[in-house]
Write a protein that holds these residues in place. Structure first.
Motif, PDB file in Angstrom:
ATOM      1  N   ARG A 378     -37.652 -23.497  28.732  1.00 55.80           N
ATOM      2  CA  ARG A 378     -37.615 -22.090  28.329  1.00 55.80           C
ATOM      3  C   ARG A 378     -38.240 -22.006  26.942  1.00 55.80           C
ATOM      4  N   TRP A 379     -39.157 -21.094  26.789  1.00 55.00           N
ATOM      5  CA  TRP A 379     -39.901 -20.967  25.536  1.00 55.00           C
ATOM      6  C   TRP A 379     -39.806 -19.534  25.040  1.00 55.00           C
ATOM      7  N   VAL A 380     -39.388 -19.370  23.797  1.00 56.65           N
ATOM      8  CA  VAL A 380     -39.355 -18.055  23.159  1.00 56.65           C
ATOM      9  C   VAL A 380     -40.382 -18.086  22.038  1.00 56.65           C
ATOM     10  N   PRO A 381     -41.608 -17.619  22.307  1.00 54.83           N
ATOM     11  CA  PRO A 381     -42.654 -17.687  21.283  1.00 54.83           C
ATOM     12  C   PRO A 381     -42.473 -16.671  20.169  1.00 54.83           C
ATOM     13  N   ASP A 382     -41.853 -15.541  20.500  1.00 60.20           N
ATOM     14  CA  ASP A 382     -41.670 -14.482  19.504  1.00 60.20           C
ATOM     15  C   ASP A 382     -40.637 -13.504  20.042  1.00 60.20           C
ATOM     16  N   ASP A 383     -40.194 -12.612  19.180  1.00 57.48           N
ATOM     17  CA  ASP A 383     -39.238 -11.603  19.613  1.00 57.48           C
ATOM     18  C   ASP A 383     -39.804 -10.799  20.785  1.00 57.48           C
ATOM     19  N   GLY A 384     -38.960 -10.613  21.805  1.00 61.61           N
ATOM     20  CA  GLY A 384     -39.355  -9.793  22.933  1.00 61.61           C
ATOM     21  C   GLY A 384     -40.080 -10.539  24.035  1.00 61.61           C
ATOM     22  N   TRP A 385     -40.287 -11.853  23.879  1.00 64.27           N
ATOM     23  CA  TRP A 385     -41.015 -12.619  24.895  1.00 64.27           C
ATOM     24  C   TRP A 385     -40.222 -13.863  25.281  1.00 64.27           C
ATOM     25  N   ARG A 386     -40.273 -14.181  26.564  1.00 68.67           N
ATOM     26  CA  ARG A 386     -39.655 -15.408  27.060  1.00 68.67           C
ATOM     27  C   ARG A 386     -40.509 -15.941  28.201  1.00 68.67           C
ATOM     28  N   VAL A 387     -40.747 -17.234  28.190  1.00 68.93           N
ATOM     29  CA  VAL A 387     -41.538 -17.894  29.233  1.00 68.93           C
ATOM     30  C   VAL A 387     -40.696 -19.025  29.817  1.00 68.93           C
ATOM     31  N   ASP A 388     -40.641 -19.106  31.145  1.00 67.22           N
ATOM     32  CA  ASP A 388     -39.914 -20.168  31.836  1.00 67.22           C
ATOM     33  C   ASP A 388     -40.857 -20.902  32.769  1.00 67.22           C
ATOM     34  N   ALA A 389     -40.702 -22.214  32.858  1.00 66.49           N
ATOM     35  CA  ALA A 389     -41.487 -23.023  33.786  1.00 66.49           C
ATOM     36  C   ALA A 389     -40.593 -24.094  34.377  1.00 66.49           C
ATOM     37  N   GLU A 390     -40.896 -24.500  35.604  1.00 62.44           N
ATOM     38  CA  GLU A 390     -40.049 -25.468  36.297  1.00 62.44           C
ATOM     39  C   GLU A 390     -40.872 -26.279  37.282  1.00 62.44           C
ATOM     40  N   ALA A 391     -40.531 -27.551  37.385  1.00 63.70           N
ATOM     41  CA  ALA A 391     -41.023 -28.424  38.448  1.00 63.70           C
ATOM     42  C   ALA A 391     -39.810 -29.141  39.009  1.00 63.70           C
TER      43      ALA A 391
END
Length: 579
Positions: A378-391
Motif C-alpha cells: 500500500r502506497w500513500v504518495p500524497d494526501d488524497g491518494w492511495r495505491v495498492d498492488a498485489e501478487a
C-alpha cells in the motif's frame, strides 16, 4: 479586579500574606480579618488559601449576598466553575432582583462547570433580550453550550449568527470555522481559517487550528507539516490534535507518547481504544459460516496472534481450521499462515509512505498439501491518494475444486483518489490465471459521495467485470468460469460510532449479465446487504459481529428466482484482545 480592592491591599498583605496558611485556626480568626486574608490571597492567586477562607466565610454568613457574589467570582477565577455556578444560584434565590446582573456570569460558569443544558437555556434568554452586536457574545456562549451537548448543527447556527454580527472578532471567527469543521464542512472551515491566517500570520493558535482542519479534511501530511512548523504542543488538547494526525497518517507509534496524560475523555478514548491497540501485542479468534445457492457450506475457525518487532512493523501467525460441505464432498483443512508487514518512508518524504506485506500459507488437506504465498503493498504518495498492488497465489475453496487441486495466481493494482472528504473515486485492474491455463482480465470501479458527516452516510455506484481471454470453456474443474461477467450496483452506506459501540451497514441494488462458455446470456440481480456491529468492552477487548447476503432476494432466502438466481450469505463473530 476592582471587586477585590475593598480593603487596602498593602494592609491585607502585611496582616495575612506573610503568615502561614493556618497560623491561626480558621474559626478563631475574626470575620473581618478572615475576609481581608481571603481577598489578599485571591489578589496574589493563592487559590487554595483564598478558596478555603471564602468557604469558611460562606459557612459563617450563608445569607450575605455580597459575600456569596465575591466567593463565586473567586471560585470562577480559580477555575472551580461548578462551585461558582452553585454560589450564583444561591444569590439569585436570596436576591432575585439581581438576575439580569448576574445571569451572564452564571451562564458562563455553568458552561465551564459542565452543565451545558442549563447554560444553553440561559444564553438563549440573554440573546433574546439583547439587540445588535451585543447579541454576539451570548450567541457565542449558546454555540459553545450546544457543542458541549453534542448538538453540532445547532451550535453552527448560533455561531454563524454571532460571526455575522461581529465579523471582525477573530475569536468568534475562529470558533465559527471550527464549528464548520465539526459539522462536516471541512473545506469551509479551511477557507475561513486561511482568511484569518492571512490577516494574522503570526497567530500561532490560528495556524494550529488550520492544521487541525486540514487533518479532518484528509490532508494528514499537510496537517503534520502545519503542526510541526509551530512550537511544541502547549496543552493536552493540542497534543491530542497532533496525535490524531500521526495516527491517521499511519504512525501510531508516534501518536502514543503524546497521549500519555490525557485530560479529557476524547483523548483518553483515542489513547486506550485506538492508538495503544495498534502498538501492543494482540490475539484474535474468529468464527465464520457461509452458504450459497449451490448448497456449499463453509465453516472456519481462525486463531491468531501478532506483535510489533519494531516501530511500524507487524508479525502475525494464524491457525485456521476449514470445513467445506456440498454435494461433491466434505473436505477439511488446517492452514498455518505467517504475515509480516512493515513501513517505509516519512509523511514529508517525496516518495510518500509505503506499507509492504508478505505472507506464506501452508494448507493441509487429507491428500494435498499446497503452500501459497502473497505480496502486497500500500502506497500513500500524497494526501488524497492511495495505491495498492498485489501478487498472490490462492486456493479455490470448494470441494470439487479442492479435489482437482485448483489454484489461481493473481496480479492486481488499484488506485483511490479522495480530492476532499465528500468524494471517493476508485479503480482497479487484475489478471487472474488458473492452474489449467484459464486466464481472466478483470476491472472494477467505484464512485462515492458523502451525504452526512456524523453519522457518516454515503451513496455510490460501483461496477465490476471480467473477460476470459484464454482457456478451454468446456473444462469444468469445480470453479465458476463463465466467458464474460459484468455487474453494476447502486448502494448506500452508514458508519456510526456511539461508544462503546460502532456500526457499519451497507445496502445495494444491482444488475448483472453473464455469458457462459457456449455463448448463452443470462441476467441476475446481485443485490446486497451487510451489517457489522463492534463492541469495545474494554481497552483490552473488542467483539464484532458481521453478517451479510448478496444475490437474488438479497441472499436472505434460498430459491429466489430470475436471471442466474445465485445468492450467498454469511455470518461471522470475532474477538480481539490486546496484551
Amino acid at each position: 479586579m476592582l471587586w477585590l480592592v475593598l480593603v487596602p491591599v498593602a494592609q491585607a498583605q502585611a496582616q495575612t500574606v506573610a503568615a502561614p496558611v493556618h497560623a491561626t485556626a480558621p474559626d478563631e480568626v475574626p470575620t473581618a480579618a478572615l475576609r481581608a486574608r481571603a481577598r489578599a490571597a485571591a489578589e496574589h492567586r493563592a487559590w487554595p488559601q483564598a478558596l478555603a477562607d471564602f468557604e469558611r466565610l460562606v459557612q459563617r454568613h450563608p445569607d450575605d449576598v455580597e459575600l456569596l457574589v465575591e466567593a463565586a467570582r473567586v471560585n470562577g477565577y480559580a477555575d472551580h466553575n461548578a462551585q461558582a455556578a452553585a454560589l450564583y444560584r444561591r444569590v439569585l434565590v436570596l436576591a432575585p432582583a439581581r438576575r439580569s446582573e448576574l445571569l451572564p456570569a452564571l451562564a458562563w460558569q455553568s458552561l465551564w462547570g459542565g452543565d451545558a443544558a442549563a447554560a444553553a437555556s440561559m444564553f438563549t434568554e440573554l440573546a433574546a433580550a439583547t439587540r445588535g452586536a451585543g447579541r454576539a457574545e451570548w450567541l457565542d456562549g449558546l454555540g459553545q453550550a450546544r457543542q458541549a451537548q453534542g448538538d453540532q448543527p445547532g451550535a453552527l447556527q448560533a455561531l454563524r449568527e454571532a460571526h455575522a454580527l461581529t465579523p471582525g472578532v477573530v475569536r468568534l471567527h475562529r470558533r465559527y470555522a471550527m464549528s464548520l469543521l465539526w459539522n462536516g464542512d471541512e473545506a469551509g472551515a479551511i477557507r475561513e481559517l486561511q482568511a484569518l491566517v492571512a490577516q494574522q500570520p503570526a497567530d500561532r493558535d490560528l495556524a494550529w487550528a488550520l492544521a487541525n482542519a486540514r487533518n479532518f479534511n484528509g490532508q494528514h501530511r499537510a496537517a503534520l507539516r502545519g503542526f510541526l512548523a509551530q512550537a511544541a504542543p502547549t496543552h493536552p488538547g493540542e497534543r491530542a490534535d497532533l496525535a490524531r494526525a500521526w495516527r491517521w497518517a499511519g504512525y501510531e507509534d508516534r501518536a502514543l507518547p503524546l497521549l500519555v496524560e490525557p485530560t479529557d475523555a476524547e483523548a483518553a478514548w483515542l489513547r486506550d481504544y485506538r492508538v495503544r491497540r495498534e502498538v501492543r501485542p494482540y490475539g484474535y479468534l474468529t468464527l465464520e459460516h457461509a452458504e450459497d445457492r449451490d448448497r456449499l457450506e463453509a465453516d472456519a475457525l481462525a486463531i491468531g496472534a501478532g506483535w510489533h518487532p519494531r516501530a511500524g512493523s507487524t508479525l502475525e501467525l494464524q491457525l485456521r481450521r476449514l470445513h467445506l460441505d456440498d454435494a461433491f464432498g466434505t473436505p477439511r483443512a488446517t492452514q498455518i499462515q505467517g504475515v509480516y508487514g512493515w513501513r517505509i518512508g516519512e509523511p514529508d518524504s517525496a516518495s510518500g509512505t509505503w506499507w509492504p506485506t508478505v505472507a506464506l500459507k501452508a494448507t493441509h488437506f487429507p491428500d494435498w498439501n499446497p503452500v501459497t504465498a502473497s505480496a502486497r503493498v500500500r502506497w500513500v504518495p500524497d494526501d488524497g491518494w492511495r495505491v495498492d498492488a498485489e501478487a498472490a497465489r490462492e486456493l479455490v475453496e470448494a470441494p470439487r475444486a479442492v479435489s482437482n487441486r485448483v489454484h489461481v495466481d493473481t496480479v492486481s493494482a488499484g488506485v483511490e483518489a479522495r480530492p476532499d472528504p465528500l468524494w471517493v473515486y476508485a479503480g482497479s485492474a487484475a489478471v487472474l490465471r488458473f492452474d489449467d491455463g484459464s486466464t481472466r482480465l478483470r476491472a472494477a470501479g467505484r464512485i462515492e459521495r458523502r451525504l452526512l458527516a456524523r453519522p457518516r452516510v454515503a451513496v455510490g455506484v460501483e461496477g465490476m467485470g471480467f473477460q476470459r481471454v484464454s482457456g478451454d470453456p468446456q473444462i469444468d474443474r469445480g470453479y465458476w468460469n463463465p466467458e464474460r461477467y459484468v455487474e453494476g450496483r447502486l448502494y448506500a452506506a452508514l458508519t456510526h460510532e456511539f461508544r462503546p459501540f460502532d456500526v457499519q451497514a451497507r445496502i445495494g441494488l444491482g444488475t448483472a449479465s453473464e455469458t457462459d462458455g457456449s455463448g448463452r446470456r443470462s441476467h441476475g440481480s446481485p443485490h446486497l446487504w451487510e451489517i457489522g456491529l463492534g463492541w469495545d468492552l474494554a481497552p483490552q477487548l473488542r467483539l464484532r459481529l458481521a453478517a451479510g447476503g448478496s444475490g437474488q432476494g438479497l441472499g436472505v432466502a434460498a430459491g429466489s428466482g430470475g436471471g442466474t438466481g445465485y445468492w450467498r450469505r454469511y455470518i461471522n463473530l470475532s474477538a480481539n484482545v490486546w496484551f
